[in-house]
Design a protein around this motif. Structure first.
Motif, PDB file in Angstrom:
ATOM      1  N   UNK A 194      -3.589   5.395  -4.924  1.00  0.00           N
ATOM      2  CA  UNK A 194      -4.796   6.201  -5.122  1.00  0.00           C
ATOM      3  C   UNK A 194      -4.916   6.710  -6.552  1.00  0.00           C
ATOM      4  N   UNK A 195      -3.780   6.820  -7.238  1.00  0.00           N
ATOM      5  CA  UNK A 195      -3.781   7.488  -8.538  1.00  0.00           C
ATOM      6  C   UNK A 195      -3.375   6.547  -9.671  1.00  0.00           C
ATOM      7  N   UNK A 196      -4.102   6.641 -10.757  1.00  0.00           N
ATOM      8  CA  UNK A 196      -3.834   5.832 -11.936  1.00  0.00           C
ATOM      9  C   UNK A 196      -2.441   6.109 -12.495  1.00  0.00           C
ATOM     10  N   UNK A 197      -1.954   7.336 -12.287  1.00  0.00           N
ATOM     11  CA  UNK A 197      -0.677   7.731 -12.881  1.00  0.00           C
ATOM     12  C   UNK A 197       0.510   6.937 -12.340  1.00  0.00           C
ATOM     13  N   UNK A 198       0.353   6.318 -11.151  1.00  0.00           N
ATOM     14  CA  UNK A 198       1.456   5.551 -10.584  1.00  0.00           C
ATOM     15  C   UNK A 198       1.476   4.088 -11.031  1.00  0.00           C
ATOM     16  N   UNK A 258       4.623   3.248 -13.059  1.00  0.00           N
ATOM     17  CA  UNK A 258       5.808   3.258 -12.196  1.00  0.00           C
ATOM     18  C   UNK A 258       5.859   1.987 -11.349  1.00  0.00           C
ATOM     19  N   UNK A 259       4.718   1.546 -10.863  1.00  0.00           N
ATOM     20  CA  UNK A 259       4.671   0.324 -10.056  1.00  0.00           C
ATOM     21  C   UNK A 259       5.108  -0.883 -10.876  1.00  0.00           C
ATOM     22  N   UNK A 260       4.660  -0.960 -12.090  1.00  0.00           N
ATOM     23  CA  UNK A 260       5.029  -2.096 -12.943  1.00  0.00           C
ATOM     24  C   UNK A 260       6.504  -2.037 -13.318  1.00  0.00           C
ATOM     25  N   UNK A 261       7.038  -0.834 -13.495  1.00  0.00           N
ATOM     26  CA  UNK A 261       8.471  -0.700 -13.781  1.00  0.00           C
ATOM     27  C   UNK A 261       9.316  -1.224 -12.627  1.00  0.00           C
ATOM     28  N   UNK A 304      -3.728  -1.994  -8.130  1.00  0.00           N
ATOM     29  CA  UNK A 304      -5.108  -1.693  -7.763  1.00  0.00           C
ATOM     30  C   UNK A 304      -5.202  -0.197  -7.475  1.00  0.00           C
ATOM     31  N   UNK A 305      -6.015   0.501  -8.250  1.00  0.00           N
ATOM     32  CA  UNK A 305      -6.247   1.926  -8.028  1.00  0.00           C
ATOM     33  C   UNK A 305      -7.379   2.046  -7.017  1.00  0.00           C
ATOM     34  N   UNK A 323       0.855  -1.182   0.000  1.00  0.00           N
ATOM     35  CA  UNK A 323       0.000   0.000   0.000  1.00  0.00           C
ATOM     36  C   UNK A 323       0.892   1.233   0.000  1.00  0.00           C
ATOM     37  N   UNK A 324       0.837   2.015  -1.068  1.00  0.00           N
ATOM     38  CA  UNK A 324       1.652   3.213  -1.196  1.00  0.00           C
ATOM     39  C   UNK A 324       2.924   2.933  -1.974  1.00  0.00           C
ATOM     40  N   UNK A 325       3.356   3.914  -2.773  1.00  0.00           N
ATOM     41  CA  UNK A 325       4.527   3.715  -3.628  1.00  0.00           C
ATOM     42  C   UNK A 325       5.522   4.854  -3.441  1.00  0.00           C
TER      43      UNK A 325
END
Length: 402
Positions: free
Chosen positions: A247-251, A254-257, A264-265, A222-224
């Motif tokens: 919380x944000x789709x924009x991350x 970055x998470x997958x990278x 999960x948004x 939870x949290x990036x």
């Protein structure tokens, strides 16, 4: 462990494989430097002189190494969000001046006569502790972070073995630390990128290790931010399937990278619903108030949620029904002990895990703090301590002209 004391899955493995030499209890408790009467040295640093001063150039004293001490020339020091809280008075009033920094990497300059494990020139690290009582059950069990008498934090804590002097941290040119709390930094790790491992790395490694994460298990993060990105890397290195909650789709990209298998948004209820009962472990790194029940619902039978942050503000109460119906655990975790931290560093060297960093100079520390608060960093700042002396010299020149 005492009979009847609850043990999380995998905790017995930690106890068996981590060893610590408690030693005998005590009988009693770079450039721009000048000698002091006790033969210690004054060095350049940056720290706060009040809760509103910001970080300013300072000169602090480091003691002459004692027989069991290691003197370290600091090369890099990571910036932790707890540094911001401490220097801005958000965790209560502190003794001033206060030099923060507990993610320290450098080279051994000198060792005391009794030091056995380190030699001049070794690359070493110092994390969030510089000592503990070394006598209580927890210290003897290798979990000094839970010292029953209170460990000595790397900054802002009176050190009873050294006359009650206030510990000062790694935004400085040099530090002197007892050998028992010095860590070896493997050569395979980049020195700057290894610095945050000494806080963010061990803070996330410890609950993963305690739970006994194994290949194929499912871990949620939870949290990036600084903690979250390390949790993703470490869980993947352990062979887990990792889901990031943000919380944000924009991350999502970055998470997958970083290696996440799924994202999960949380602002989209249907995605949270789809994640129900899919995970074995959740690592919660979010420091803002939030409802942990949303994440407890994602756990399967015998799952656990580890809280790593200290949210500033009231949290929604935990629904005991969620815990009872699937035998879940809601737990907290600090950093790790010295043995576990060394294990983490060796694990990271073996698997090529370091923090994603941005290096800053001393005169950019206050801006870096503001950016940390705004979440504008991927994912940790690291101070290049070679830039400290210029700031202190400039400050002294200004004082001379006043």
């Amino acid at each position: 462990m005492s009979p009847g004391r609850p043990v999380m899955p995998g905790a017995d493995k930690v106890r068996r494989t981590l060893t610590v030499d408690a030693g005998e209890p005590p009988s009693s408790a770079p450039t721009h430097e000048t000698a002091s009467p006790d033969r210690g040295v004054d060095v350049a640093a940056y720290g706060a002189t009040s809760a509103t001063s910001g970080l300013v150039p300072l000169t602090i004293h480091r003691r002459e190494p004692r027989p069991d001490d290691v003197e370290i020339d600091i090369e890099f020091c990571g910036l932790c969000h707890s540094d911001v809280h401490a220097t801005r008075g958000e965790w209560g009033e502190r003794p001033w001046p206060l030099v923060p920094g507990h993610e320290i990497v450098g080279r051994v300059r000198r060792v005391g006569d009794d030091v056995q494990g380190f030699a001049v020139g070794d690359r070493v690290g110092v994390g969030c502790m510089v000592d503990s009582c070394r006598e209580c059950e927890n210290c003897l069990d290798g979990v000094e972070q839970y010292c029953e008498r209170g460990n000595v934090g790397t900054y802002g804590v009176a050190d009873p073995r050294n006359g009650g002097e206030l510990s000062q941290g790694g935004y400085s040119q040099r530090i002197v630390v007892t050998e028992k709390f010095v860590l070896r930094i493997p050569d395979a790790l980049d020195a700057a990128a290894a610095a945050p491992l000494l806080c963010a790395g061990i803070t996330t490694y410890s609950p993963l290790r305690y739970f006994g994460v194994e290949p194929g298990e499912r871990v949620g993060v939870v949290g990036l931010g600084g903690l979250g990105h390390m949790a993703v890397k470490l869980a993947k290195a352990m062979g887990a399937e990792v889901t990031v909650f943000t919380r944000t789709e924009s991350k999502a990209d970055a998470a997958r990278e970083l290696g996440a298998d799924a994202v999960v948004v949380t602002s989209r209820p249907e995605q949270l619903e789809a994640a129900r009962r899919t995970l074995d472990l959740v690592i919660d790194t979010v420091a803002a108030p939030h409802d942990v029940n949303d994440y407890l619902r994602t756990l399967r039978l015998d799952g656990a949620l580890f809280q790593l942050s200290l949210p500033l503000g009231a949290m929604a109460p935990v629904d005991p029904g969620l815990l009872i119906r699937r035998r879940l655990t809601y737990a907290g975790s600090l950093i790790g002990g010295i043995a576990e931290t060394q294990e983490m560093l060796d694990f990271c060297a073996e698997h090529g895990v370091v923090s994603d960093i941005e290096i800053v100079a001393a005169d950019g520390l206050n801006e870096a703090y503001d950016r940390m608060v705004a979440g504008d960093v991927k994912y940790r700042f690291v101070l290049d301590t070679a830039t400290l002396a210029a700031g202190t010299s400039s400050a002294r020149a200004g004082e001379g002209q006043a």
